[in-house]
Design a protein around this motif. Structure first.
Motif, PDB file in Angstrom:
ATOM      1  N   VAL A 195      60.518  82.678 126.581  1.00 47.42           N
ATOM      2  CA  VAL A 195      60.139  83.619 127.620  1.00 47.42           C
ATOM      3  C   VAL A 195      59.778  82.805 128.846  1.00 47.42           C
ATOM      4  CG1 VAL A 195      58.264  85.153 128.338  1.00 47.42           C
ATOM      5  CG2 VAL A 195      59.371  85.489 126.126  1.00 47.42           C
ATOM      6  N   GLU A 196      60.273  83.202 130.003  1.00 49.03           N
ATOM      7  CA  GLU A 196      60.015  82.426 131.219  1.00 49.03           C
ATOM      8  C   GLU A 196      59.881  83.322 132.442  1.00 49.03           C
ATOM      9  OE1 GLU A 196      59.288  79.892 132.919  1.00 49.03           O
ATOM     10  OE2 GLU A 196      59.092  78.395 131.355  1.00 49.03           O
ATOM     11  N   GLN A 197      58.845  83.049 133.252  1.00 52.81           N
ATOM     12  CA  GLN A 197      58.750  83.644 134.580  1.00 52.81           C
ATOM     13  C   GLN A 197      59.523  82.810 135.600  1.00 52.81           C
ATOM     14  OE1 GLN A 197      57.777  86.490 135.352  1.00 52.81           O
ATOM     15  NE2 GLN A 197      55.898  87.142 134.332  1.00 52.81           N
ATOM     16  N   ASN A 198      59.692  81.524 135.289  1.00 52.66           N
ATOM     17  CA  ASN A 198      60.454  80.617 136.146  1.00 52.66           C
ATOM     18  C   ASN A 198      61.937  80.865 135.854  1.00 52.66           C
ATOM     19  OD1 ASN A 198      60.809  78.605 138.006  1.00 52.66           O
ATOM     20  ND2 ASN A 198      60.056  76.948 136.696  1.00 52.66           N
ATOM     21  N   ALA A 199      62.411  82.038 136.265  1.00 52.52           N
ATOM     22  CA  ALA A 199      63.635  82.593 135.704  1.00 52.52           C
ATOM     23  C   ALA A 199      64.902  81.841 136.106  1.00 52.52           C
ATOM     24  CB  ALA A 199      63.768  84.066 136.102  1.00 52.52           C
ATOM     25  N   ARG A 200      65.024  81.465 137.362  1.00 53.36           N
ATOM     26  CA  ARG A 200      66.284  80.851 137.802  1.00 53.36           C
ATOM     27  C   ARG A 200      66.589  79.548 137.066  1.00 53.36           C
ATOM     28  NH1 ARG A 200      69.042  83.055 141.917  1.00 53.36           N
ATOM     29  NH2 ARG A 200      68.010  84.690 143.149  1.00 53.36           N
ATOM     30  N   PRO A 201      65.683  78.565 137.052  1.00 52.17           N
ATOM     31  CA  PRO A 201      66.006  77.341 136.313  1.00 52.17           C
ATOM     32  C   PRO A 201      66.129  77.572 134.814  1.00 52.17           C
ATOM     33  CG  PRO A 201      63.759  77.258 137.148  1.00 52.17           C
ATOM     34  CD  PRO A 201      64.405  78.439 137.776  1.00 52.17           C
ATOM     35  N   ALA A 202      65.412  78.566 134.284  1.00 56.36           N
ATOM     36  CA  ALA A 202      65.535  78.864 132.857  1.00 56.36           C
ATOM     37  C   ALA A 202      66.931  79.391 132.533  1.00 56.36           C
ATOM     38  CB  ALA A 202      64.474  79.867 132.431  1.00 56.36           C
ATOM     39  N   LEU A 203      67.425  80.311 133.348  1.00 57.97           N
ATOM     40  CA  LEU A 203      68.777  80.824 133.138  1.00 57.97           C
ATOM     41  C   LEU A 203      69.822  79.730 133.329  1.00 57.97           C
ATOM     42  CD1 LEU A 203      68.536  84.293 134.927  1.00 57.97           C
ATOM     43  CD2 LEU A 203      68.843  83.902 132.472  1.00 57.97           C
ATOM     44  N   ALA A 204      69.535  78.775 134.184  1.00 54.41           N
ATOM     45  CA  ALA A 204      70.490  77.694 134.434  1.00 54.41           C
ATOM     46  C   ALA A 204      70.710  76.826 133.201  1.00 54.41           C
ATOM     47  CB  ALA A 204      70.019  76.842 135.614  1.00 54.41           C
ATOM     48  N   VAL A 205      69.711  76.728 132.310  1.00 54.24           N
ATOM     49  CA  VAL A 205      69.872  75.917 131.101  1.00 54.24           C
ATOM     50  C   VAL A 205      70.162  76.778 129.879  1.00 54.24           C
ATOM     51  CG1 VAL A 205      68.363  74.115 132.012  1.00 54.24           C
ATOM     52  CG2 VAL A 205      67.408  75.870 130.498  1.00 54.24           C
ATOM     53  N   ALA A 206      70.150  78.106 130.035  1.00 54.88           N
ATOM     54  CA  ALA A 206      70.301  79.003 128.892  1.00 54.88           C
ATOM     55  C   ALA A 206      71.768  79.322 128.622  1.00 54.88           C
ATOM     56  CB  ALA A 206      69.542  80.303 129.143  1.00 54.88           C
ATOM     57  N   ASP A 207      72.090  79.444 127.348  1.00 51.91           N
ATOM     58  CA  ASP A 207      73.408  79.952 126.973  1.00 51.91           C
ATOM     59  C   ASP A 207      73.489  81.450 127.244  1.00 51.91           C
ATOM     60  OD1 ASP A 207      74.606  77.513 125.691  1.00 51.91           O
ATOM     61  OD2 ASP A 207      72.828  77.728 124.438  1.00 51.91           O
ATOM     62  N   ARG A 208      72.405  82.158 126.910  1.00 49.05           N
ATOM     63  CA  ARG A 208      72.360  83.595 127.143  1.00 49.05           C
ATOM     64  C   ARG A 208      70.993  83.992 127.683  1.00 49.05           C
ATOM     65  NH1 ARG A 208      76.544  86.264 125.783  1.00 49.05           N
ATOM     66  NH2 ARG A 208      75.507  88.270 125.911  1.00 49.05           N
ATOM     67  N   GLY A 209      70.976  85.097 128.397  1.00 47.76           N
ATOM     68  CA  GLY A 209      69.732  85.631 128.925  1.00 47.76           C
ATOM     69  C   GLY A 209      69.606  87.102 128.604  1.00 47.76           C
ATOM     70  N   VAL A 210      68.366  87.529 128.404  1.00 44.33           N
ATOM     71  CA  VAL A 210      68.060  88.938 128.155  1.00 44.33           C
ATOM     72  C   VAL A 210      67.038  89.366 129.199  1.00 44.33           C
ATOM     73  CG1 VAL A 210      67.072  90.609 126.545  1.00 44.33           C
ATOM     74  CG2 VAL A 210      68.502  88.741 125.687  1.00 44.33           C
ATOM     75  N   VAL A 211      67.294  90.484 129.864  1.00 44.26           N
ATOM     76  CA  VAL A 211      66.363  91.032 130.842  1.00 44.26           C
ATOM     77  C   VAL A 211      65.661  92.222 130.202  1.00 44.26           C
ATOM     78  CG1 VAL A 211      66.061  92.017 133.129  1.00 44.26           C
ATOM     79  CG2 VAL A 211      67.884  90.329 132.725  1.00 44.26           C
ATOM     80  N   LEU A 212      64.324  92.131 130.111  1.00 49.95           N
ATOM     81  CA  LEU A 212      63.522  93.235 129.598  1.00 49.95           C
ATOM     82  C   LEU A 212      62.792  93.912 130.750  1.00 49.95           C
ATOM     83  CD1 LEU A 212      61.602  92.201 126.333  1.00 49.95           C
ATOM     84  CD2 LEU A 212      63.726  93.493 126.542  1.00 49.95           C
ATOM     85  N   ALA A 213      62.658  95.218 130.659  1.00 52.40           N
ATOM     86  CA  ALA A 213      61.838  95.987 131.599  1.00 52.40           C
ATOM     87  C   ALA A 213      61.261  97.166 130.836  1.00 52.40           C
ATOM     88  CB  ALA A 213      62.656  96.461 132.793  1.00 52.40           C
ATOM     89  N   MET A 214      59.945  97.302 130.879  1.00 51.86           N
ATOM     90  CA  MET A 214      59.244  98.393 130.203  1.00 51.86           C
ATOM     91  C   MET A 214      59.601  98.456 128.720  1.00 51.86           C
ATOM     92  SD  MET A 214      59.309 101.386 133.130  1.00 51.86           S
ATOM     93  CE  MET A 214      58.082 102.357 132.241  1.00 51.86           C
ATOM     94  N   GLY A 215      59.710  97.266 128.112  1.00 53.74           N
ATOM     95  CA  GLY A 215      59.925  97.191 126.681  1.00 53.74           C
ATOM     96  C   GLY A 215      61.321  97.493 126.210  1.00 53.74           C
ATOM     97  N   ARG A 216      62.271  97.585 127.153  1.00 52.17           N
ATOM     98  CA  ARG A 216      63.659  97.903 126.800  1.00 52.17           C
ATOM     99  C   ARG A 216      64.597  96.894 127.448  1.00 52.17           C
ATOM    100  NH1 ARG A 216      61.236 102.948 127.737  1.00 52.17           N
ATOM    101  NH2 ARG A 216      61.427 104.418 125.984  1.00 52.17           N
ATOM    102  N   ASN A 217      65.768  96.712 126.847  1.00 52.36           N
ATOM    103  CA  ASN A 217      66.776  95.839 127.425  1.00 52.36           C
ATOM    104  C   ASN A 217      67.374  96.467 128.675  1.00 52.36           C
ATOM    105  OD1 ASN A 217      66.527  95.181 124.506  1.00 52.36           O
ATOM    106  ND2 ASN A 217      68.092  93.651 124.988  1.00 52.36           N
ATOM    107  N   ARG A 218      67.369  95.701 129.754  1.00 47.44           N
ATOM    108  CA  ARG A 218      68.033  96.146 130.981  1.00 47.44           C
ATOM    109  C   ARG A 218      69.393  95.480 131.163  1.00 47.44           C
ATOM    110  NH1 ARG A 218      65.413  98.426 135.374  1.00 47.44           N
ATOM    111  NH2 ARG A 218      67.492  98.235 136.291  1.00 47.44           N
ATOM    112  N   ALA A 219      69.518  94.242 130.675  1.00 49.74           N
ATOM    113  CA  ALA A 219      70.781  93.510 130.807  1.00 49.74           C
ATOM    114  C   ALA A 219      70.791  92.359 129.819  1.00 49.74           C
ATOM    115  CB  ALA A 219      70.959  92.983 132.230  1.00 49.74           C
ATOM    116  N   GLU A 220      71.985  91.945 129.455  1.00 49.58           N
ATOM    117  CA  GLU A 220      72.162  90.766 128.603  1.00 49.58           C
ATOM    118  C   GLU A 220      73.515  90.160 128.907  1.00 49.58           C
ATOM    119  OE1 GLU A 220      72.128  89.366 123.893  1.00 49.58           O
ATOM    120  OE2 GLU A 220      71.669  91.453 124.443  1.00 49.58           O
ATOM    121  N   ASP A 221      73.542  88.830 129.106  1.00 47.58           N
ATOM    122  CA  ASP A 221      74.798  88.155 129.437  1.00 47.58           C
ATOM    123  C   ASP A 221      74.558  86.655 129.331  1.00 47.58           C
ATOM    124  OD1 ASP A 221      77.425  87.665 130.330  1.00 47.58           O
ATOM    125  OD2 ASP A 221      77.313  89.330 131.764  1.00 47.58           O
TER     126      ASP A 221
END
Length: 234
Positions: free
Chosen positions: A190-216
């Motif tokens: 889990v990261e608030q430092n989202a941009r550099p975290a996504l840069a090293v991640a194979d996949r990312g999940v966006v949560l909002a209000m306890g639900r998935n908003r996006a995944e890629d």
């Protein structure tokens, strides 16, 4: 086959649900990052997988076995390791004593674990005899990660590993996360430092209000203008 699958997770604290049907998939050797606004349920999702927050509905499956609401100490033996954001070291113990605590369920693995951790995190070796409380914030985070690696977990879960750290230590920790994944372990963070975290991640999940908003893929989420506007600061 996925190493970890979370399907329809509903749960939270007391009578209040924070998760409202969240899903998550992590494959062996992958780095997966969960991002989203404050209160989205990111840390709650990690704690539910780690056996620290009960789910009222949904399933958590690890390596084909249902581990929903299993005790945290059992999950350590199954190969899951969890590093909380705060209070993640024992300040009065030395660096090496902290690392040894990571092998408490299998003391015979301590020597081999120390060798592996010092190879991955060599800055800890010259400090092995000093109290953890004397370390900088970045060094403490490295120590917490090292302790989680003592038993060669198959899944390492990190809650805000770069929170409050200098850019130097942030870059160092993200680099070590890629090294951990290259060794074969999966990393879920889990990261608030989202941009550099996504840069090293194979996949990312966006949560909002306890639900998935996006995944890629991490790269695709970084390139998505709507995701950038809503969750990455433009």
């Amino acid at each position: 086959m996925s190493l970890l699958e979370v399907r329809g997770a509903v749960g939270g604290y007391g009578e209040a649900d924070i998760l409202h049907g969240a899903d998550l998939t992590v494959a062996a050797g992958q780095v997966v990052v969960v991002i989203g606004p404050n209160g989205a349920g990111k840390s709650t999702l990690l704690k539910a997988v780690a056996g620290l927050v009960p789910l009222r509905a949904g399933r958590v499956v690890f390596d084909g076995s249902d581990i929903t609401n299993r005790p945290a100490e059992e999950l350590v033996g199954r190969g899951l390791a969890y590093v909380p954001q705060e209070r993640n070291v024992f300040p009065s113990l030395t660096v090496e004593e902290n690392l040894a605590m990571g092998a408490f369920v299998r003391p015979s693995a301590t020597a081999a674990g120390l060798e592996r951790v010092y190879a991955l995190l060599p800055d800890l070796l010259p400090r092995r005899r000093v109290p953890a409380g004397s370390l900088s914030g970045g060094q403490r985070q490295m120590l917490a990660i090292g302790r989680a690696l003592m038993l060669e977990p198959r899944l390492v879960m990190l809650d805000e590993p770069t929170a409050g750290l200098s850019p130097r230590f942030c870059a160092m920790i993200f680099g070590k996360i890629r090294e951990i994944a290259a060794s074969g372990a999966a990393v879920l963070m889990v990261e608030q430092n989202a941009r550099p975290a996504l840069a090293v991640a194979d996949r990312g999940v966006v949560l909002a209000m306890g639900r998935n908003r996006a995944e890629d893929t991490g790269a695709a989420l970084l390139a998505n203008p709507e995701i950038g506007r809503l969750f990455l600061g433009g």
